[in-house]
Design a protein around this motif. Structure first.
Motif, short mmCIF file in Angstrom:
data_model
loop_
_atom_site.label_atom_id
_atom_site.label_comp_id
_atom_site.label_asym_id
_atom_site.label_seq_id
_atom_site.Cartn_x
_atom_site.Cartn_y
_atom_site.Cartn_z
N VAL A 22 0.84 -1.20 0.00
CA VAL A 22 0.00 0.00 0.00
C VAL A 22 0.88 1.25 0.00
CG1 VAL A 22 -1.62 1.34 1.40
CG2 VAL A 22 -2.03 -1.09 1.02
N ALA A 23 1.92 1.23 0.82
CA ALA A 23 2.83 2.38 0.86
C ALA A 23 3.53 2.57 -0.48
CB ALA A 23 3.85 2.19 1.98
N GLU A 24 3.94 1.49 -1.11
CA GLU A 24 4.60 1.59 -2.41
C GLU A 24 3.64 2.12 -3.47
OE1 GLU A 24 7.15 -1.16 -5.52
OE2 GLU A 24 6.68 -1.92 -3.53
N ARG A 25 2.38 1.69 -3.40
CA ARG A 25 1.37 2.18 -4.35
C ARG A 25 1.18 3.69 -4.18
NH1 ARG A 25 -4.22 3.14 -4.28
NH2 ARG A 25 -5.18 2.84 -6.31
N GLN A 26 1.10 4.14 -2.95
CA GLN A 26 0.93 5.58 -2.70
C GLN A 26 2.14 6.36 -3.22
OE1 GLN A 26 0.23 5.67 1.52
NE2 GLN A 26 -1.99 5.53 1.26
N LYS A 27 3.31 5.80 -3.03
CA LYS A 27 4.53 6.45 -3.53
C LYS A 27 4.49 6.55 -5.05
CE LYS A 27 9.49 5.74 -3.71
NZ LYS A 27 10.58 4.82 -3.41
N LEU A 28 4.08 5.47 -5.72
CA LEU A 28 4.02 5.48 -7.18
C LEU A 28 2.95 6.44 -7.69
CD1 LEU A 28 4.49 1.68 -7.91
CD2 LEU A 28 6.12 3.52 -8.36
N LEU A 29 1.83 6.53 -7.00
CA LEU A 29 0.78 7.47 -7.41
C LEU A 29 1.28 8.91 -7.27
CD1 LEU A 29 -2.43 5.82 -5.92
CD2 LEU A 29 -1.80 6.05 -8.34
N ALA A 30 2.02 9.20 -6.21
CA ALA A 30 2.58 10.54 -6.03
C ALA A 30 3.59 10.85 -7.13
CB ALA A 30 3.23 10.65 -4.66
N GLU A 31 4.39 9.86 -7.49
CA GLU A 31 5.38 10.05 -8.56
C GLU A 31 4.67 10.29 -9.90
OE1 GLU A 31 9.19 10.33 -10.23
OE2 GLU A 31 8.59 10.26 -8.13
N GLU A 32 3.58 9.56 -10.14
CA GLU A 32 2.82 9.76 -11.38
C GLU A 32 2.25 11.17 -11.43
OE1 GLU A 32 -1.06 7.97 -13.72
OE2 GLU A 32 -0.90 7.74 -11.55
N LYS A 33 1.73 11.64 -10.31
CA LYS A 33 1.17 13.00 -10.25
C LYS A 33 2.25 14.04 -10.54
CE LYS A 33 -1.32 16.06 -7.11
NZ LYS A 33 -1.85 16.22 -5.75
N LYS A 34 3.42 13.83 -9.97
CA LYS A 34 4.53 14.74 -10.19
C LYS A 34 4.95 14.75 -11.66
CE LYS A 34 9.41 15.16 -9.17
NZ LYS A 34 10.56 14.42 -8.71
N LEU A 35 5.04 13.57 -12.28
CA LEU A 35 5.44 13.49 -13.68
C LEU A 35 4.40 14.12 -14.60
CD1 LEU A 35 7.02 9.94 -13.79
CD2 LEU A 35 8.21 12.12 -13.95
N ARG A 36 3.13 13.93 -14.29
CA ARG A 36 2.09 14.57 -15.10
C ARG A 36 2.20 16.09 -15.01
NH1 ARG A 36 -2.84 11.41 -16.48
NH2 ARG A 36 -2.41 9.29 -15.84
N TRP A 37 2.42 16.59 -13.80
CA TRP A 37 2.55 18.04 -13.60
C TRP A 37 3.74 18.58 -14.39
CZ3 TRP A 37 -0.13 22.03 -12.01
CH2 TRP A 37 0.52 23.19 -11.64
N GLU A 38 4.86 17.88 -14.32
CA GLU A 38 6.05 18.31 -15.05
C GLU A 38 5.83 18.24 -16.56
OE1 GLU A 38 9.22 15.88 -13.59
OE2 GLU A 38 9.37 16.98 -11.70
N ALA A 39 5.14 17.21 -17.02
CA ALA A 39 4.87 17.08 -18.45
C ALA A 39 3.98 18.21 -18.95
CB ALA A 39 4.22 15.73 -18.75
N ASN A 40 3.05 18.65 -18.14
CA ASN A 40 2.19 19.76 -18.54
C ASN A 40 2.91 21.10 -18.46
OD1 ASN A 40 0.00 18.09 -19.04
ND2 ASN A 40 -0.77 18.25 -16.96
N LEU A 41 3.87 21.22 -17.55
CA LEU A 41 4.58 22.47 -17.38
C LEU A 41 5.75 22.63 -18.35
CD1 LEU A 41 3.53 24.38 -15.30
CD2 LEU A 41 5.42 23.79 -13.81
N TYR A 42 6.24 21.54 -18.91
CA TYR A 42 7.40 21.59 -19.80
C TYR A 42 7.20 22.50 -21.00
CZ TYR A 42 11.31 19.98 -22.62
OH TYR A 42 12.44 19.93 -23.37
N PRO A 43 6.08 22.44 -21.72
CA PRO A 43 5.91 23.35 -22.87
C PRO A 43 5.90 24.81 -22.46
CG PRO A 43 4.32 21.56 -22.99
CD PRO A 43 5.00 21.46 -21.66
N VAL A 44 5.39 25.13 -21.29
CA VAL A 44 5.39 26.52 -20.81
C VAL A 44 6.83 26.99 -20.59
CG1 VAL A 44 4.67 28.03 -18.92
CG2 VAL A 44 3.11 26.28 -19.77
N ALA A 45 7.66 26.13 -19.99
CA ALA A 45 9.06 26.48 -19.76
C ALA A 45 9.81 26.67 -21.08
CB ALA A 45 9.73 25.41 -18.91
N VAL A 46 9.55 25.80 -22.03
CA VAL A 46 10.21 25.91 -23.34
C VAL A 46 9.78 27.21 -24.02
CG1 VAL A 46 10.35 24.91 -25.65
CG2 VAL A 46 10.54 23.45 -23.64
#
Length: 64
Positions: A22-46
């Motif tokens: 359960v803890a590992e799943r929560q960690k992976l979900l948090a990582e997925e959220k972070k990666l989605r946020w970064e993927a959406n912010l990348y074009p703005v930074a470019v």
């Protein structure tokens, strides 16, 4: 009695493993959220970088 202790230990081990998963799943979900946020912010930074470079080049040409 010995058999009951073994079952208890096995149940404890399974509970521990379940909590760990359960803890590992929560960690992976948090990582997925972070990666989605970064993927959406990348074009703005470019775009910001390109705009800054364009402004610098335009400023250089208009200065002379």
């Amino acid at each position: 009695m010995f058999h009951n202790d073994r079952e208890s230990l096995e149940l404890d081990r399974l509970e521990h493993e379940s909590r760990k998963l359960v803890a590992e799943r929560q960690k992976l979900l948090a990582e997925e959220k972070k990666l989605r946020w970064e993927a959406n912010l990348y074009p703005v930074a470019v775009f910001g970088g390109v705009l800054t470079a364009f402004t610098a080049v335009a400023g250089f040409f208009f200065k002379f």
